[in-house]
Design a protein around this motif. Structure first.
Motif, mmCIF file in Angstrom:
data_model
loop_
_atom_site.group_PDB
_atom_site.id
_atom_site.type_symbol
_atom_site.label_atom_id
_atom_site.label_comp_id
_atom_site.label_asym_id
_atom_site.label_seq_id
_atom_site.Cartn_x
_atom_site.Cartn_y
_atom_site.Cartn_z
ATOM 1 N N TYR A 168 0.837 -1.199 0.000
ATOM 2 C CA TYR A 168 0.000 0.000 0.000
ATOM 3 C C TYR A 168 0.875 1.254 0.000
ATOM 4 C CZ TYR A 168 -3.580 3.359 1.474
ATOM 5 O OH TYR A 168 -4.425 4.439 1.544
ATOM 6 N N ALA A 169 1.908 1.262 0.835
ATOM 7 C CA ALA A 169 2.813 2.409 0.903
ATOM 8 C C ALA A 169 3.583 2.591 -0.403
ATOM 9 C CB ALA A 169 3.768 2.246 2.075
ATOM 10 N N SER A 170 4.046 1.502 -0.985
ATOM 11 C CA SER A 170 4.815 1.580 -2.233
ATOM 12 C C SER A 170 3.995 2.191 -3.362
ATOM 13 C CB SER A 170 5.300 0.186 -2.639
ATOM 14 O OG SER A 170 6.222 -0.330 -1.704
ATOM 15 N N ARG A 171 2.710 1.827 -3.409
ATOM 16 C CA ARG A 171 1.847 2.353 -4.477
ATOM 17 C C ARG A 171 1.683 3.869 -4.362
ATOM 18 N NH1 ARG A 171 -0.225 4.514 -7.885
ATOM 19 N NH2 ARG A 171 -1.995 3.912 -9.229
ATOM 20 N N ARG A 172 1.905 4.413 -3.173
ATOM 21 C CA ARG A 172 1.716 5.847 -2.948
ATOM 22 C C ARG A 172 3.035 6.597 -2.746
ATOM 23 N NH1 ARG A 172 -1.900 2.612 -2.167
ATOM 24 N NH2 ARG A 172 -4.095 3.131 -2.583
ATOM 25 N N ALA A 173 4.129 5.942 -3.089
ATOM 26 C CA ALA A 173 5.441 6.540 -2.854
ATOM 27 C C ALA A 173 5.643 7.840 -3.630
ATOM 28 C CB ALA A 173 6.545 5.543 -3.204
ATOM 29 N N LYS A 174 4.911 8.019 -4.748
ATOM 30 C CA LYS A 174 5.032 9.234 -5.553
ATOM 31 C C LYS A 174 3.929 10.250 -5.264
ATOM 32 C CE LYS A 174 7.166 6.934 -9.570
ATOM 33 N NZ LYS A 174 7.013 6.660 -11.027
ATOM 34 N N SER A 175 3.100 9.981 -4.261
ATOM 35 C CA SER A 175 1.904 10.796 -4.069
ATOM 36 C C SER A 175 2.189 12.201 -3.565
ATOM 37 C CB SER A 175 0.938 10.095 -3.100
ATOM 38 O OG SER A 175 0.393 8.942 -3.691
ATOM 39 N N ALA A 176 3.157 12.348 -2.666
ATOM 40 C CA ALA A 176 3.418 13.653 -2.059
ATOM 41 C C ALA A 176 4.834 13.663 -1.484
ATOM 42 C CB ALA A 176 2.404 13.949 -0.952
ATOM 43 N N PHE A 234 -6.089 10.015 -1.282
ATOM 44 C CA PHE A 234 -4.958 9.247 -1.784
ATOM 45 C C PHE A 234 -5.211 7.739 -1.746
ATOM 46 C CE2 PHE A 234 -2.130 13.035 -0.786
ATOM 47 C CZ PHE A 234 -1.850 13.302 -2.123
ATOM 48 N N ILE A 235 -6.267 7.306 -1.076
ATOM 49 C CA ILE A 235 -6.620 5.881 -1.106
ATOM 50 C C ILE A 235 -7.030 5.485 -2.518
ATOM 51 C CG2 ILE A 235 -8.194 4.102 -0.260
ATOM 52 C CD1 ILE A 235 -8.527 5.764 2.293
ATOM 53 N N THR A 236 -7.946 6.252 -3.096
ATOM 54 C CA THR A 236 -8.487 5.900 -4.402
ATOM 55 C C THR A 236 -7.789 6.616 -5.553
ATOM 56 O OG1 THR A 236 -10.182 7.627 -4.239
ATOM 57 C CG2 THR A 236 -10.752 5.443 -3.400
ATOM 58 N N GLU A 237 -7.038 7.672 -5.241
ATOM 59 C CA GLU A 237 -6.345 8.429 -6.283
ATOM 60 C C GLU A 237 -4.933 8.786 -5.845
ATOM 61 O OE1 GLU A 237 -5.399 8.937 -9.129
ATOM 62 O OE2 GLU A 237 -7.235 9.773 -9.990
ATOM 63 N N PRO A 238 -4.048 7.769 -5.766
ATOM 64 C CA PRO A 238 -2.657 8.058 -5.368
ATOM 65 C C PRO A 238 -1.923 8.940 -6.370
ATOM 66 C CG PRO A 238 -2.899 5.764 -6.028
ATOM 67 C CD PRO A 238 -4.276 6.331 -5.962
ATOM 68 N N ASP A 239 -2.471 9.066 -7.586
ATOM 69 C CA ASP A 239 -1.821 9.875 -8.630
ATOM 70 C C ASP A 239 -2.422 11.274 -8.728
ATOM 71 O OD1 ASP A 239 -0.193 7.653 -9.404
ATOM 72 O OD2 ASP A 239 -1.951 6.816 -10.405
ATOM 73 N N PHE A 240 -3.108 11.701 -7.680
ATOM 74 C CA PHE A 240 -3.774 13.013 -7.656
ATOM 75 C C PHE A 240 -2.809 14.126 -8.066
ATOM 76 C CE2 PHE A 240 -7.271 15.535 -5.638
ATOM 77 C CZ PHE A 240 -6.683 16.784 -5.651
ATOM 78 N N ASP A 275 -6.768 -4.088 -6.871
ATOM 79 C CA ASP A 275 -5.409 -4.607 -7.036
ATOM 80 C C ASP A 275 -4.447 -3.504 -7.464
ATOM 81 O OD1 ASP A 275 -6.198 -7.117 -6.287
ATOM 82 O OD2 ASP A 275 -6.453 -7.867 -8.341
ATOM 83 N N ASP A 276 -4.864 -2.678 -8.419
ATOM 84 C CA ASP A 276 -3.993 -1.594 -8.882
ATOM 85 C C ASP A 276 -3.652 -0.637 -7.751
ATOM 86 O OD1 ASP A 276 -2.745 0.277 -10.886
ATOM 87 O OD2 ASP A 276 -4.400 1.530 -10.179
ATOM 88 N N LEU A 277 -4.589 -0.397 -6.857
ATOM 89 C CA LEU A 277 -4.385 0.532 -5.756
ATOM 90 C C LEU A 277 -3.711 -0.121 -4.557
ATOM 91 C CD1 LEU A 277 -7.801 2.420 -5.929
ATOM 92 C CD2 LEU A 277 -5.577 3.233 -6.731
ATOM 93 N N ALA A 278 -3.467 -1.429 -4.632
ATOM 94 C CA ALA A 278 -2.799 -2.174 -3.550
ATOM 95 C C ALA A 278 -3.523 -1.999 -2.216
ATOM 96 C CB ALA A 278 -1.333 -1.749 -3.434
ATOM 97 N N ILE A 279 -4.839 -1.983 -2.259
ATOM 98 C CA ILE A 279 -5.624 -1.892 -1.027
ATOM 99 C C ILE A 279 -5.670 -3.271 -0.387
ATOM 100 C CG2 ILE A 279 -7.923 -1.455 -0.086
ATOM 101 C CD1 ILE A 279 -8.272 0.672 -2.248
#
Length: 398
Positions: free
Chosen positions: A47-55, A330-336, A358-362
């Motif tokens: 989950y964290a890896s999928r959002r590593a570019k979020s902010a 950022f749960i549903t839109e990590p690429d915001f 799966d894409d969002l690694a939830i």
């Protein structure tokens, strides 16, 4: 991209000299996907890896510093050295794309729901009899217990440093333990930590920050980040506990004992960044964030949070802040932020479908009890919250 949105993508410099590439923060949210013992799982890491570019700054969900301070059943722990290997993997996952990972250190005090269910007793500044989630007693913390918890904050900071986090955040928001000491409602003590004076109510928090700063000075690398999450005005229905002026004084005192890099505003309700002062006086009716931001006057970076889930709301929030924090979006839109930077704001999508999971690694079992809190803020559409709510049934097989 409109010219206006470029403000959100400008760099900002922390007091410690670190430059962040834009004004966004991944704010804390507990995925509730760790083990019951509080250890990090592979699903946490994915989950964290999928959002590593979020902010550029990313703050973990609440890590409890002792079992009696545990709020969520499957939240993660920082109360034991055995947690360090997992926390180290978490820090690496969050920082893989250059973000600064901040470990939020939390003691839920009388709101430590999981501690209540496990031990039937929790601690606070003063004794109370409460009925949620079950009938239970809040024990008044003895001076010795207070000193122990202060040390636990220091020990948790030491573990965060060893795990490779870029900083720690001390949360005193939303009726957590530190805030209840500052509150004249919750704090009815008569000793040096009591409610007779503002200095006494502030003392516990100041001693925590002093201890945390001591550990940072002794063990942290240069530019280690220290953050503070607080609620600037305490409201209980129509009643006011402490005022924004008192909160600002508390921040001033914290700055005398600690090198604070940022202050994040947090509270209950919807569109928190729009809240106005409710206490009678010279600030009545003015934006809370404006009063705090003006008082800080550039000494500390301020983060607005709460209900910010669109570029337009982010622009509104940045009027009285230096950064904007989002959690549930950022749960549903990590690429915001990436979509915003690419001029594709119209492609930002907060909805959630089965094919997105799966894409969002939830994690398969995630957000237990958390969705109810999301319902207060409504940062995600109802349909997305209901889809997350379906994951609660998967805890039966954990």
């Amino acid at each position: 991209m409109t010219q206006d949105y470029k403000t959100l993508l400008e760099p900002v410099t922390l007091p410690n000299g670190q430059v962040l590439e834009n004004r966004f923060v991944l704010s804390p949210i507990v995925t509730n996907s760790s083990t019951q013992e509080g250890f990090i799982t592979q699903e946490d890491l994915d989950y964290a890896s999928r959002r590593a570019k979020s902010a550029p700054i990313q703050v973990t969900g609440a890590a409890y510093i002792e079992p009696y301070g545990q709020l969520f059943e499957y939240g993660f722990s920082v109360d034991d050295d055995r947690a360090i290997p997992g926390l180290s993997k978490m820090a690496d996952a969050m920082q893989a794309e250059g973000a600064k990972a901040i470990l939020q250190l939390t003691h839920a005090g009388r709101f430590a729901n999981q501690a209540i269910l496990d031990y039937y007793t929790v601690y606070g500044p003063s004794p109370q009899s409460l009925h949620t989630p079950i009938d239970h007693q809040v024990l008044e913390m003895s001076p010795r217990k207070i000193k122990q918890v202060i040390r636990q904050y220091g020990d948790a900071t030491r573990r965060a440093i060893k795990a490779g986090f870029a900083g720690v955040e001390i949360s005193a928001a939303q009726r957590l333990l530190m805030q209840t000491f500052f509150s004249p409602y919750s704090n009815q003590r008569t000793d040096e930590y009591g409610s007779q004076t503002l200095e006494n109510r502030a003392r516990f928090g100041l001693e925590v920050f002093k201890e945390v700063q001591k550990v940072i000075d002794e063990e942290a690398p240069d530019n280690f980040i220290l953050g503070f999450r607080g609620t600037p005005e305490e409201t209980r229905g129509q009643d006011i506990g402490y005022t924004v002026e008192e909160f600002n004084q508390w921040v001033d005192w914290i700055l005398e004992v600690a090198d604070l890099d940022y202050l994040a505003i947090a509270s209950w309700g919807q569109n928190i960044f729009q809240h106005t002062v409710r206490a009678e006086g010279r600030y009545y009716g003015q934006p809370v964030n404006k009063i705090v931001h003006d008082h800080l006057n550039g000494r500390v970076v301020m983060m607005a949070t709460g209900g910010i889930n669109s570029p337009d709301k982010a622009m509104e929030a940045i009027q009285y802040a230096d950064m904007v924090g989002m959690s549930s979006p950022f749960i549903t839109e990590p690429d915001f932020v990436n979509k915003l930077a690419a001029g594709k704001a119209d492609e930002i999508d907060l909805q959630l479908t089965n094919k997105d999971i799966d894409d969002l690694a939830i994690p398969k079992a995630a957000f237990k009890d958390i969705v109810r809190m999301m319902d207060y803020g409504k940062g995600l559409p109802q349909e997305a919250r209901d889809k997350l709510r379906e994951h609660e049934k998967n805890y039966d097989s954990k």
